[in-house]
Design a protein around this motif. Structure first.
Motif, PDB file in Angstrom:
ATOM      1  N   LEU A   1       0.692  -1.262   0.010  1.00  0.00           N
ATOM      2  CA  LEU A   1      -0.159  -0.052   0.200  1.00  0.00           C
ATOM      3  C   LEU A   1       0.847   1.073  -0.068  1.00  0.00           C
ATOM      4  CD1 LEU A   1      -2.493  -1.055   2.621  1.00  0.00           C
ATOM      5  CD2 LEU A   1      -3.104  -1.101   0.138  1.00  0.00           C
ATOM      6  N   ILE A   2       0.433   2.340  -0.502  1.00  0.00           N
ATOM      7  CA  ILE A   2       0.968   3.611  -0.628  1.00  0.00           C
ATOM      8  C   ILE A   2       0.872   4.177   0.847  1.00  0.00           C
ATOM      9  CG2 ILE A   2       1.265   5.653  -1.572  1.00  0.00           C
ATOM     10  CD1 ILE A   2       0.654   4.429  -4.356  1.00  0.00           C
ATOM     11  N   GLU A   3       1.894   4.409   1.573  1.00  0.00           N
ATOM     12  CA  GLU A   3       1.754   4.670   3.024  1.00  0.00           C
ATOM     13  C   GLU A   3       1.240   6.317   3.057  1.00  0.00           C
ATOM     14  OE1 GLU A   3       2.123   2.928   5.639  1.00  0.00           O
ATOM     15  OE2 GLU A   3       2.841   1.112   4.595  1.00  0.00           O
ATOM     16  N   ASP A   4       1.534   7.254   2.244  1.00  0.00           N
ATOM     17  CA  ASP A   4       0.951   8.334   2.722  1.00  0.00           C
ATOM     18  C   ASP A   4      -0.331   8.903   1.596  1.00  0.00           C
ATOM     19  OD1 ASP A   4       2.009   8.721   0.085  1.00  0.00           O
ATOM     20  OD2 ASP A   4       3.527  10.137   0.249  1.00  0.00           O
ATOM     21  N   LEU A   5      -0.995   7.658   1.394  1.00  0.00           N
ATOM     22  CA  LEU A   5      -2.059   7.913   0.989  1.00  0.00           C
ATOM     23  C   LEU A   5      -3.446   7.276   1.739  1.00  0.00           C
ATOM     24  CD1 LEU A   5      -2.195   7.307  -2.742  1.00  0.00           C
ATOM     25  CD2 LEU A   5      -2.402   9.322  -1.670  1.00  0.00           C
TER      26      LEU A   5
ATOM     27  N   ILE B   1      -6.491   4.958   2.793  1.00  0.00           N
ATOM     28  CA  ILE B   1      -6.784   3.896   2.047  1.00  0.00           C
ATOM     29  C   ILE B   1      -7.840   3.827   1.103  1.00  0.00           C
ATOM     30  CG2 ILE B   1      -6.102   2.397   4.339  1.00  0.00           C
ATOM     31  CD1 ILE B   1      -8.883   1.867   4.885  1.00  0.00           C
ATOM     32  N   ILE B   2      -8.625   4.777   0.925  1.00  0.00           N
ATOM     33  CA  ILE B   2      -9.638   5.029   0.128  1.00  0.00           C
ATOM     34  C   ILE B   2      -8.794   5.240  -1.135  1.00  0.00           C
ATOM     35  CG2 ILE B   2     -10.323   7.348   0.556  1.00  0.00           C
ATOM     36  CD1 ILE B   2     -13.312   6.576  -0.328  1.00  0.00           C
ATOM     37  N   GLU B   3      -7.986   6.193  -1.160  1.00  0.00           N
ATOM     38  CA  GLU B   3      -7.169   6.410  -2.356  1.00  0.00           C
ATOM     39  C   GLU B   3      -6.430   5.303  -2.685  1.00  0.00           C
ATOM     40  OE1 GLU B   3      -7.137   9.389  -3.888  1.00  0.00           O
ATOM     41  OE2 GLU B   3      -7.909  10.881  -2.434  1.00  0.00           O
ATOM     42  N   ASN B   4      -5.816   4.390  -1.915  1.00  0.00           N
ATOM     43  CA  ASN B   4      -5.127   3.310  -2.436  1.00  0.00           C
ATOM     44  C   ASN B   4      -5.813   2.226  -3.004  1.00  0.00           C
ATOM     45  OD1 ASN B   4      -2.235   2.637  -1.236  1.00  0.00           O
ATOM     46  ND2 ASN B   4      -3.187   4.023   0.318  1.00  0.00           N
ATOM     47  N   VAL B   5      -7.237   2.227  -2.776  1.00  0.00           N
ATOM     48  CA  VAL B   5      -8.172   1.187  -3.196  1.00  0.00           C
ATOM     49  C   VAL B   5      -8.582   1.656  -4.675  1.00  0.00           C
ATOM     50  CG1 VAL B   5     -10.316   0.053  -2.955  1.00  0.00           C
ATOM     51  CG2 VAL B   5      -8.974   0.319  -0.987  1.00  0.00           C
ATOM     52  N   ALA B   6      -8.847   3.096  -4.615  1.00  0.00           N
ATOM     53  CA  ALA B   6      -9.210   3.583  -5.874  1.00  0.00           C
ATOM     54  C   ALA B   6      -8.113   3.535  -7.087  1.00  0.00           C
ATOM     55  CB  ALA B   6      -9.560   4.892  -5.717  1.00  0.00           C
ATOM     56  N   LEU B   7      -7.082   3.647  -6.720  1.00  0.00           N
ATOM     57  CA  LEU B   7      -5.746   3.632  -7.660  1.00  0.00           C
ATOM     58  C   LEU B   7      -5.958   2.734  -8.916  1.00  0.00           C
ATOM     59  CD1 LEU B   7      -2.274   3.781  -5.761  1.00  0.00           C
ATOM     60  CD2 LEU B   7      -3.516   5.502  -7.511  1.00  0.00           C
TER      61      LEU B   7
ATOM     62  N   GLU C   1     -15.468   2.568   7.720  1.00  0.00           N
ATOM     63  CA  GLU C   1     -15.639   3.811   8.665  1.00  0.00           C
ATOM     64  C   GLU C   1     -14.012   4.265   8.859  1.00  0.00           C
ATOM     65  OE1 GLU C   1     -17.459   1.965  12.023  1.00  0.00           O
ATOM     66  OE2 GLU C   1     -19.064   2.046  11.097  1.00  0.00           O
ATOM     67  N   ARG C   2     -13.164   3.632   8.277  1.00  0.00           N
ATOM     68  CA  ARG C   2     -11.853   4.099   8.205  1.00  0.00           C
ATOM     69  C   ARG C   2     -11.158   4.304   6.829  1.00  0.00           C
ATOM     70  NH1 ARG C   2      -9.637  -0.033  13.013  1.00  0.00           N
ATOM     71  NH2 ARG C   2     -11.616  -0.253  13.921  1.00  0.00           N
ATOM     72  N   GLU C   3     -11.936   4.841   6.032  1.00  0.00           N
ATOM     73  CA  GLU C   3     -11.474   5.132   4.802  1.00  0.00           C
ATOM     74  C   GLU C   3     -10.627   6.130   4.579  1.00  0.00           C
ATOM     75  OE1 GLU C   3     -15.995   4.530   2.422  1.00  0.00           O
ATOM     76  OE2 GLU C   3     -15.102   6.681   2.794  1.00  0.00           O
ATOM     77  N   TYR C   4     -10.496   7.219   5.600  1.00  0.00           N
ATOM     78  CA  TYR C   4      -9.396   8.109   5.454  1.00  0.00           C
ATOM     79  C   TYR C   4      -8.326   7.868   6.611  1.00  0.00           C
ATOM     80  CZ  TYR C   4     -11.968  10.291   1.907  1.00  0.00           C
ATOM     81  OH  TYR C   4     -12.604  10.490   0.788  1.00  0.00           O
ATOM     82  N   TYR C   5      -8.193   6.570   7.049  1.00  0.00           N
ATOM     83  CA  TYR C   5      -7.018   6.170   7.725  1.00  0.00           C
ATOM     84  C   TYR C   5      -5.886   6.124   6.756  1.00  0.00           C
ATOM     85  CZ  TYR C   5      -9.448   5.126  12.079  1.00  0.00           C
ATOM     86  OH  TYR C   5     -10.290   5.202  13.252  1.00  0.00           O
ATOM     87  N   LEU C   6      -4.639   6.223   7.387  1.00  0.00           N
ATOM     88  CA  LEU C   6      -3.577   5.968   6.409  1.00  0.00           C
ATOM     89  C   LEU C   6      -3.107   4.181   6.648  1.00  0.00           C
ATOM     90  CD1 LEU C   6      -1.214   8.909   7.319  1.00  0.00           C
ATOM     91  CD2 LEU C   6      -2.608   8.408   5.165  1.00  0.00           C
ATOM     92  N   PRO C   7      -2.677   3.689   5.915  1.00  0.00           N
ATOM     93  CA  PRO C   7      -2.211   2.253   6.067  1.00  0.00           C
ATOM     94  C   PRO C   7      -1.357   1.983   7.324  1.00  0.00           C
ATOM     95  CG  PRO C   7      -1.660   2.983   3.944  1.00  0.00           C
ATOM     96  CD  PRO C   7      -2.257   4.062   4.376  1.00  0.00           C
TER      97      PRO C   7
END
Ligand code: ADP
Ligand code: MG
Length: 249
Positions: free
Chosen positions: A98-102, A104-110, A137-143
């Motif tokens: 996973l990309i650490e500074d994105l 998780i929602i952005e990671n999944v959308a990649l 509920e954690r969409e905007y958490y970082l990995p």
């Protein structure tokens, strides 16, 4: 409908020349039917990752033939390979990747960036993939704010977000405790039951109960190959796949 998805004939991957020549894969033959759940085992260095990378169009064989849905991979342009990877093939890795500074929602959308889906729709699809894994509920958490098991579920959400037909997983439970490993395997099982094809590398013989076929590799070749489910009993692609896609668009 032809239900062969992957066909490898005499596939060879060579590294080095002359004295340094070695073979990661040697004259490798494999036919994969739609809906198979193949587990690949074998000692470190026997060519498992090389095999997945070639199937996933991340690497090329030195010689031999690879047909993906009947089409010779060697004839597919680099641009189309990239599109096929994004649309048809989902990858899951041991270290999650996973990309650490994105978030998780952005990671999944990649992967959807490569499918020309507009941004809002990408995030909607990513959100719906995450909710399948109870991470909405954690969409905007970082990995880094998630446990290993949760990160691997994010990685699975990323692998399936474009609704691919083939999932390639390289030791997806290798870094997980047994409880997280179980959750991840149950998710892969559900994805398989929707009619998707899964090829997974593992070192854990206990997990082979999930497989419809177990292949043991040795020195770049198939040592044993055992189907535990007959081809006609493999799960068929279900309509929910289309419906799920329709809903999330
Ligand atoms: N880039 C490379 N250059 C040279 N040899 C490589 C390279 N990648 C893999 N190999 C060799 O190919 C063989 C198979 O590697 P790999 O597919 O990673 O095995 P596995 O995943 O089963 O551990 C190993 O002997 C490895 O050292
Ligand atoms: Mg490997």
């Amino acid at each position: 409908m032809n239900d062969t998805v992957i066909e490898l004939k005499g596939l060879t991957k060579r590294y080095g020349y002359g004295d340094t020549e070695s073979f990661a894969l040697k004259d490798f033959d494999l036919t994969v039917k739609r809906g198979e759940f193949i587990m690949i085992m074998g000692p470190s260095g026997c060519g498992k990752t090389t095999l997945l990378n070639i199937i996933g169009l991340l690497d090329r064989a030195t010689s031999g033939e690879y047909k993906l849905n009947g089409e010779n991979a060697a004839n597919i342009s680099a641009a189309r390979q990239a599109r096929l990877r994004a649309k048809k093939i989902g990858f899951i890795f041991q270290n999650f990747n996973l990309i650490e500074d994105l978030p998780i929602i952005e990671n999944v959308a990649l992967p959807l960036v490569y499918t020309q889906t507009p941004r809002v729709a990408r995030l909607k699809q990513a959100s719906s993939a995450l909710s399948r894994f109870h991470l909405q509920e954690r969409e905007y958490y970082l990995p880094s704010q998630l446990s290993g098991g949760q990160q691997q579920r994010v990685a699975i959400a990323r692998a399936i977000v474009s609704d691919p037909e083939i999932i390639l997983a390289d030791e997806p439970t290798g870094n997980l405790d047994s409880r997280s490993s179980h959750i991840v395997m149950e998710e892969l099982k559900a994805i398989h039951e929707e009619g998707n094809t899964i090829i997974m590398v593992t070192h854990n013989p206990a997990l082979t109960t999930y497989a419809t076929r177990v292949i043991n590799m040795l020195d770049g070749q198939i040592d044993t190959d055992i189907k535990t489910v007959a081809d006609h009993k493999l799960p068929k692609p279900v309509e929910t796949r289309k419906k799920r896609k329709g809903r999330s668009r």
